[in-house]
Design a protein around this motif. Sequence first.
Motif, PDB file in Angstrom:
ATOM      1  N   UNK A   1       3.400  -3.278  23.122  1.00  0.00           N
ATOM      2  CA  UNK A   1       3.606  -3.349  21.681  1.00  0.00           C
ATOM      3  C   UNK A   1       2.481  -4.121  21.020  1.00  0.00           C
ATOM      4  N   UNK A   2       2.149  -3.718  19.814  1.00  0.00           N
ATOM      5  CA  UNK A   2       1.192  -4.443  18.996  1.00  0.00           C
ATOM      6  C   UNK A   2       1.982  -5.281  17.990  1.00  0.00           C
ATOM      7  N   UNK A   3       1.715  -6.579  17.972  1.00  0.00           N
ATOM      8  CA  UNK A   3       2.541  -7.526  17.230  1.00  0.00           C
ATOM      9  C   UNK A   3       1.717  -8.275  16.195  1.00  0.00           C
ATOM     10  N   UNK A   4       2.071  -8.145  14.925  1.00  0.00           N
ATOM     11  CA  UNK A   4       1.544  -9.038  13.890  1.00  0.00           C
ATOM     12  C   UNK A   4       2.420 -10.281  13.898  1.00  0.00           C
ATOM     13  N   UNK A  88      -3.011  -1.381   9.018  1.00  0.00           N
ATOM     14  CA  UNK A  88      -3.073  -1.864  10.395  1.00  0.00           C
ATOM     15  C   UNK A  88      -2.153  -1.074  11.324  1.00  0.00           C
ATOM     16  N   UNK A  89      -2.618  -0.856  12.536  1.00  0.00           N
ATOM     17  CA  UNK A  89      -1.805  -0.200  13.562  1.00  0.00           C
ATOM     18  C   UNK A  89      -1.050  -1.274  14.344  1.00  0.00           C
ATOM     19  N   UNK A  90       0.245  -1.425  14.039  1.00  0.00           N
ATOM     20  CA  UNK A  90       1.074  -2.370  14.792  1.00  0.00           C
ATOM     21  C   UNK A  90       2.515  -1.876  14.801  1.00  0.00           C
ATOM     22  N   UNK A  91       3.328  -2.452  15.687  1.00  0.00           N
ATOM     23  CA  UNK A  91       4.699  -1.980  15.876  1.00  0.00           C
ATOM     24  C   UNK A  91       5.739  -2.864  15.210  1.00  0.00           C
ATOM     25  N   UNK A  92       5.503  -4.160  15.208  1.00  0.00           N
ATOM     26  CA  UNK A  92       6.510  -5.094  14.715  1.00  0.00           C
ATOM     27  C   UNK A  92       5.823  -6.364  14.234  1.00  0.00           C
ATOM     28  N   UNK A 154      20.121 -11.605   8.582  1.00  0.00           N
ATOM     29  CA  UNK A 154      19.952 -10.352   9.316  1.00  0.00           C
ATOM     30  C   UNK A 154      20.745 -10.283  10.600  1.00  0.00           C
ATOM     31  N   UNK A 155      20.935  -9.067  11.127  1.00  0.00           N
ATOM     32  CA  UNK A 155      21.671  -8.886  12.385  1.00  0.00           C
ATOM     33  C   UNK A 155      20.929  -9.510  13.562  1.00  0.00           C
ATOM     34  N   UNK A 156      21.691  -9.988  14.534  1.00  0.00           N
ATOM     35  CA  UNK A 156      21.131 -10.721  15.664  1.00  0.00           C
ATOM     36  C   UNK A 156      20.808  -9.771  16.821  1.00  0.00           C
ATOM     37  N   UNK A 157      19.660  -9.998  17.427  1.00  0.00           N
ATOM     38  CA  UNK A 157      19.261  -9.221  18.598  1.00  0.00           C
ATOM     39  C   UNK A 157      19.604  -9.951  19.886  1.00  0.00           C
ATOM     40  N   UNK A 158      19.421 -11.263  19.882  1.00  0.00           N
ATOM     41  CA  UNK A 158      19.767 -12.075  21.045  1.00  0.00           C
ATOM     42  C   UNK A 158      19.918 -13.524  20.611  1.00  0.00           C
ATOM     43  N   UNK A 191      12.336  -5.924  25.836  1.00  0.00           N
ATOM     44  CA  UNK A 191      13.566  -5.121  25.895  1.00  0.00           C
ATOM     45  C   UNK A 191      13.926  -4.532  24.534  1.00  0.00           C
ATOM     46  N   UNK A 192      12.939  -4.455  23.651  1.00  0.00           N
ATOM     47  CA  UNK A 192      13.195  -4.127  22.245  1.00  0.00           C
ATOM     48  C   UNK A 192      13.972  -2.821  22.069  1.00  0.00           C
ATOM     49  N   UNK A 193      13.639  -1.820  22.839  1.00  0.00           N
ATOM     50  CA  UNK A 193      14.325  -0.537  22.703  1.00  0.00           C
ATOM     51  C   UNK A 193      15.755  -0.553  23.195  1.00  0.00           C
ATOM     52  N   UNK A 194      16.108  -1.547  24.007  1.00  0.00           N
ATOM     53  CA  UNK A 194      17.458  -1.618  24.574  1.00  0.00           C
ATOM     54  C   UNK A 194      18.401  -2.473  23.729  1.00  0.00           C
ATOM     55  N   UNK A 195      17.846  -3.404  22.967  1.00  0.00           N
ATOM     56  CA  UNK A 195      18.683  -4.348  22.231  1.00  0.00           C
ATOM     57  C   UNK A 195      19.371  -3.674  21.047  1.00  0.00           C
ATOM     58  N   UNK A 196      20.629  -4.041  20.846  1.00  0.00           N
ATOM     59  CA  UNK A 196      21.396  -3.493  19.734  1.00  0.00           C
ATOM     60  C   UNK A 196      21.734  -4.614  18.754  1.00  0.00           C
ATOM     61  N   UNK A 197      21.337  -4.469  17.495  1.00  0.00           N
ATOM     62  CA  UNK A 197      21.604  -5.524  16.509  1.00  0.00           C
ATOM     63  C   UNK A 197      23.103  -5.761  16.317  1.00  0.00           C
TER      64      UNK A 197
END
Length: 314
Positions: A1-4, A88-92, A154-158, A191-197
């Motif tokens: 992942x590309x992170x700002x 910019x090219x980034x994911x999150x 906001x909703x919690x991821x972890x 694990x970003x794709x697996x986490x559910x808010x």
Amino acid sequence: MKVVFAGTPEFAAVALRSLFEAGFEIPLVLTQPDRPAGRGMQLQASPVKQFALAHGIPVLQPLSLRLDSRDPERAAQAKAAHEALSRLDYDVMVVAAYGLILPKSTLDIRPCINIHGSLLPRWRGAAPIHRAIEAGDLETGVTIMQMEEGLDTGPMLTIESLPITPQDTTGSLHDKLAALGGRMIVDALRRYGELRPVPQPDEGVTYAAKISKEEAKLDLSQPAEALARKVRAFNPFPGAHAQAGGVTVKIWKAEPVEGVGTPGTVLQADAQHGIVVACGQGALRLAQLQKPGGKRLPAAEFLKGFPLENLAFE
């Protein structure tokens, strides 16, 4: 992942370092403008900026991200930042103690994730570490959450907890939470794709208002236990204090003990017993103090240069 990454103080710098060392590509860092600091009040880069520059990461320091700011300079800087992010090219975007509000226009560019130093929904807001200690909480922790327009809503991821020990100050707890946050954000992004808010509970919401220097003056009519928590909560900033003989004395370590007397009365002041001051309920043993221009000293050493006979704290 590309992170700002967006953050400013040491708490955020620890997270940035964790992401960098974990191998995430970081094409841009946002941090607050350099501020005057130290006795010379010279401009000083934030810990986040210092890390970014040392590792060749580009930095932006807009005064604001609000496109609708009435200040032309702030609006122009916000526009430039948004244009840079949009190209910019980034994911999150990962945000940690940035110090600027992210408006909807920023949140809409890419997903934004926040590292917050509390067990949400308890202690939303600016000073969750200070307020948790001041309130006598037995535990705290870090919440990784998706950001939305509300203040830490906001909703919690972890989420992970850790105990607050009777010896913890804001300084020591800050370091523990910063390390925890750094580890958690690396794990969350992996694990970003697996986490559910998960939405935050409606019950148990509290707000951690920004700490003011004025509230660090101890009101000795309060119970000693509450005052001891304030001493820990305001260490290292802004530093709890009281006046004795017209001199402002900072109090860095204290513990509640038994004692009865008019609040502020010095019940004991010697090398054997230390400095014991009567409070509204019980008494406070002052273990480490500092007079203006001096060093932090144990009570016995402090008394050598600042005798308290016939003085009271107020």
